[in-house]
Design a protein around this motif. Structure first.
Motif, mmCIF file in Angstrom:
data_model
loop_
_atom_site.group_PDB
_atom_site.id
_atom_site.type_symbol
_atom_site.label_atom_id
_atom_site.label_comp_id
_atom_site.label_asym_id
_atom_site.label_seq_id
_atom_site.Cartn_x
_atom_site.Cartn_y
_atom_site.Cartn_z
ATOM 1 N N TYR A 116 0.825 -1.381 0.359
ATOM 2 C CA TYR A 116 -0.237 0.344 0.140
ATOM 3 C C TYR A 116 0.830 1.375 -0.504
ATOM 4 O O TYR A 116 0.408 1.930 -0.320
ATOM 5 C CB TYR A 116 -0.395 0.196 1.117
ATOM 6 N N TYR A 117 1.783 1.107 0.613
ATOM 7 C CA TYR A 117 3.144 2.478 0.807
ATOM 8 C C TYR A 117 4.195 2.479 -0.312
ATOM 9 O O TYR A 117 4.384 3.996 -0.668
ATOM 10 C CB TYR A 117 3.429 2.626 2.057
ATOM 11 N N TRP A 118 3.975 1.634 -1.676
ATOM 12 C CA TRP A 118 5.195 1.699 -2.437
ATOM 13 C C TRP A 118 4.472 2.150 -3.364
ATOM 14 O O TRP A 118 4.014 1.112 -4.112
ATOM 15 C CB TRP A 118 5.513 0.463 -2.241
ATOM 16 N N SER A 167 -1.085 9.966 -0.510
ATOM 17 C CA SER A 167 -0.054 10.369 0.453
ATOM 18 C C SER A 167 1.535 9.485 0.614
ATOM 19 O O SER A 167 2.131 10.570 0.936
ATOM 20 C CB SER A 167 -0.549 11.887 1.042
ATOM 21 N N HIS A 168 1.107 8.316 1.099
ATOM 22 C CA HIS A 168 1.787 8.124 1.544
ATOM 23 C C HIS A 168 2.741 7.606 0.542
ATOM 24 O O HIS A 168 4.253 7.429 0.823
ATOM 25 C CB HIS A 168 1.253 6.608 2.784
ATOM 26 N N GLN A 169 2.486 6.434 -0.313
ATOM 27 C CA GLN A 169 3.027 6.527 -1.565
ATOM 28 C C GLN A 169 4.155 7.767 -2.041
ATOM 29 O O GLN A 169 5.163 7.753 -2.991
ATOM 30 C CB GLN A 169 2.072 5.798 -2.731
ATOM 31 N N GLU A 170 3.925 8.831 -2.478
ATOM 32 C CA GLU A 170 4.203 10.231 -3.196
ATOM 33 C C GLU A 170 4.923 10.574 -1.592
ATOM 34 O O GLU A 170 5.987 11.146 -2.158
ATOM 35 C CB GLU A 170 3.352 11.184 -2.562
ATOM 36 N N ALA A 171 4.769 10.349 -0.461
ATOM 37 C CA ALA A 171 6.178 10.372 0.342
ATOM 38 C C ALA A 171 7.179 9.993 0.264
ATOM 39 O O ALA A 171 8.777 9.376 0.522
ATOM 40 C CB ALA A 171 5.831 10.704 1.972
ATOM 41 N N ASP A 172 6.878 7.758 -0.308
ATOM 42 C CA ASP A 172 7.988 6.810 -0.268
ATOM 43 C C ASP A 172 8.737 7.679 -1.451
ATOM 44 O O ASP A 172 10.180 7.429 -1.498
ATOM 45 C CB ASP A 172 7.281 5.944 -0.192
ATOM 46 N N ARG A 173 8.320 7.986 -2.557
ATOM 47 C CA ARG A 173 8.540 8.273 -3.757
ATOM 48 C C ARG A 173 9.618 8.909 -3.903
ATOM 49 O O ARG A 173 10.806 9.736 -4.007
ATOM 50 C CB ARG A 173 7.541 8.361 -5.497
ATOM 51 N N GLN A 174 9.572 10.414 -2.969
ATOM 52 C CA GLN A 174 10.042 11.348 -2.180
ATOM 53 C C GLN A 174 11.482 10.695 -1.985
ATOM 54 O O GLN A 174 13.071 11.168 -1.930
ATOM 55 C CB GLN A 174 9.770 11.976 -1.594
ATOM 56 N N ARG A 175 11.140 10.427 -0.333
ATOM 57 C CA ARG A 175 11.933 9.217 0.284
ATOM 58 C C ARG A 175 13.346 7.899 0.157
ATOM 59 O O ARG A 175 14.135 8.542 0.377
ATOM 60 C CB ARG A 175 11.840 9.544 1.230
ATOM 61 N N TRP A 176 12.769 6.895 -0.582
ATOM 62 C CA TRP A 176 13.317 6.105 -0.920
ATOM 63 C C TRP A 176 13.571 5.605 -1.787
ATOM 64 O O TRP A 176 14.062 5.338 -2.443
ATOM 65 C CB TRP A 176 12.340 4.413 -0.308
#
Length: 272
Positions: free
Chosen positions: A130-132, A243-252
């Motif tokens: 879900y987060y990726w 929004s979690h996937q967008e945050a993951d895209r930016q961070r990881w």
């Protein structure tokens, strides 16, 4: 830990055809003695110290929400500790991940220490992926206890075969995800599987879409677990669904654009 020689984790752990088949059918598998007692003890002290240094959750348990009560979470310890990097980048783990998924090479997504405190709450039913923001189902998480753990300490629990369902909606780890996904597991009749105990250095591997949860820690000891997430080489960045996937895209994935290979400097190939 000056002067200490860190175990080399590049030697291989053989995965046979039956284990690969079981993993691909069930979406999870338990493997024993991936890391021996001497090896895990050394890395356990490193990771434990890393969690103590970089944990940011200092609120009393009563002040946290369901997610906050589930575990202390510290991500990408390899970025801040070169010795922990030896563990996260271990070729042994990466090759197991590749062999189980049936792919040639895997890249790192991120590592994550998950320490469930004594008296810590349950981890709700959820799907990791879900987060990726990744366009493949060839993703896998290694979940390795750093100490011997028993069922009462919050053993990871799987719904076998549930990875076949894929994305089930924007359900972050929460009371809502617990209710919705628990109902799906019951309606579909998926077998519920958890080990009664695991030794330090054993590990489970589960697919990104596999439904799973963990009970609370009803023991008097911290449940110390280190996880590493792998993705098949060749995967691309997908359009974020939340929004979690967008945050993951930016961070990881270092903000790489949609359609790019998941191949930033944070995502090296680990078994090649």
């Amino acid at each position: 830990m000056a002067g200490l020689t860190f175990p080399d984790l590049s030697s291989m752990y053989q995965i046979n055809a039956q284990q690969q088949s079981d993993y691909q059918q069930n979406g999870h598998i338990l493997l024993h003695n991936i890391v021996n007692t001497e090896e895990i003890e050394i890395y356990r002290h490193l990771i434990h110290h890393g969690v103590e240094r970089f944990n940011t959750e200092f609120r009393d348990m009563s002040e946290r929400d369901t997610y906050g009560k589930a575990f202390l979470q510290v991500m990408n310890l390899w970025e801040v500790d070169d010795d922990i990097k030896k563990f996260t980048f271990a070729k042994r783990f990466a090759q197991i991940a590749a062999d189980l998924m049936g792919v040639e090479k895997v890249r790192l997504y991120h590592d994550q220490a998950l320490f469930k405190e004594a008296g810590g709450g349950h981890t709700p039913w959820h799907q990791d992926q879900y987060y990726w923001p990744i366009d493949t189902s060839n993703t896998i998480t290694m979940w390795m206890p750093l100490i011997d753990i028993s069922e009462e300490m919050g053993m990871l629990t799987f719904a076998s075969g549930s990875h076949e369902l894929g994305f089930l909606g924007n359900l972050a780890i929460s009371d809502k995800s617990d209710d919705v996904l628990k109902n799906i597991v019951e309606e579909k009749g998926y077998p519920i599987v958890r080990a009664s105990s695991m030794k330090a250095g054993d590990a489970t591997f589960h697919a990104g879409w596999t439904l799973h949860h963990a009970p609370g820690n009803n023991s008097s000891k911290m449940r110390e677990v280190m996880t590493i997430i792998f993705v098949a080489d060749g995967a691309k960045v997908a359009e974020p669904k939340n929004s979690h996937q967008e945050a993951d895209r930016q961070r990881w994935i270092k903000g790489l654009p949609v359609g790019s290979l998941v191949a930033s400097e944070l995502n090296p190939i680990l078994n090649g």
